[in-house]
Design a protein around this motif. Sequence first.
Motif, short mmCIF file in Angstrom:
data_model
loop_
_atom_site.label_atom_id
_atom_site.label_comp_id
_atom_site.label_asym_id
_atom_site.label_seq_id
_atom_site.Cartn_x
_atom_site.Cartn_y
_atom_site.Cartn_z
N ARG A 93 34.57 13.57 7.25
CA ARG A 93 33.16 13.95 7.34
C ARG A 93 32.57 13.57 8.70
NH1 ARG A 93 31.69 11.53 3.18
NH2 ARG A 93 30.70 9.68 4.09
N GLU A 152 33.87 15.98 11.40
CA GLU A 152 33.16 17.26 11.34
C GLU A 152 31.78 17.16 11.97
OE1 GLU A 152 33.18 18.25 7.22
OE2 GLU A 152 35.34 18.71 7.18
N HIS A 200 38.21 10.40 3.51
CA HIS A 200 37.11 11.36 3.35
C HIS A 200 35.96 11.02 4.30
CE1 HIS A 200 38.39 13.65 -0.29
NE2 HIS A 200 39.19 12.60 -0.41
N ARG A 201 35.67 9.74 4.47
CA ARG A 201 34.63 9.35 5.41
C ARG A 201 35.02 9.75 6.83
NH1 ARG A 201 34.43 3.28 4.75
NH2 ARG A 201 32.77 3.42 6.34
#
Length: 274
Positions: free
Chosen positions: A95, A98, A91-92
């Motif tokens: 993110r 992005e 998830h890190r």
Amino acid sequence: MALGGIKQRATLGFLLLQANRVVATSQLLRALWPVDEAPTSARKILQNAVWGLRGVLSADPAAPGGASAPALLTQAPGYVLRVDPDDVDLHRFQRQVEAGRAKFSAGAPEDAATLLRQALTLWQGPALADLVETGIAWPELAAVEKARLDAMEDYFEAELACGRHQAVLGELETMVATESLRERSCGQLMLALYRCGRQADALAVYDKVRTTLVEDLGLEPGRSLRDLQHAILTHDASLSLPPARLLGAAPYQAGRGQGEGGVVGEDGVLEVAQ
């Protein structure tokens, strides 16, 4: 965190790939056993794996700063692993990627390159490598690997936009050697070689990828790669960075789909080389 056997590890791995989303029991069973190979005790084995994981997670102290410890909950039609996204490297990574892409789109390739480089440092090898070694080949793992390769190409694109073609040349050569059918990185390598004064080597990369595509897939290279080859043959001036580095787009963008992209002219507008 001490885990039990392979089924317990696989259960945790699959739930982490779907963190904070409900995963149906039937989906978990398909992940743990190939189709038609699940034993009659499959549901019991899964329940035991979940029970063991709950014991491990409950023994794990809450994260510093008051963050909640992970929790594996029963929620119809299956289970959900509640976890702070910041505790999951995937998830890190997503993110950070992005954020890097947003910086690139906003015309800040230096910042984009920094963010994308930081995102890629979270990788210490293939995702769930121990499970892959046992023969597990989930579509979700293939999607994660594709996301890593896409981010690498975004990073190369940002570095090329900053004029650092020599700095990424080695990484690009490794990428193309292992992922020979990815036209975007092949185009990036061609551009980097051309800017290093190695026109013949850049054209050799095109010939090699074309041969591979034709022989393996029966396809010709996409339009943007063909246009790039033509631009290199004709020494198109748009392949070189102007004195003021281009912002907002790389001088060559193959795009994320075959046949997209082209060459960016000195005005920063994406063009197709004629």
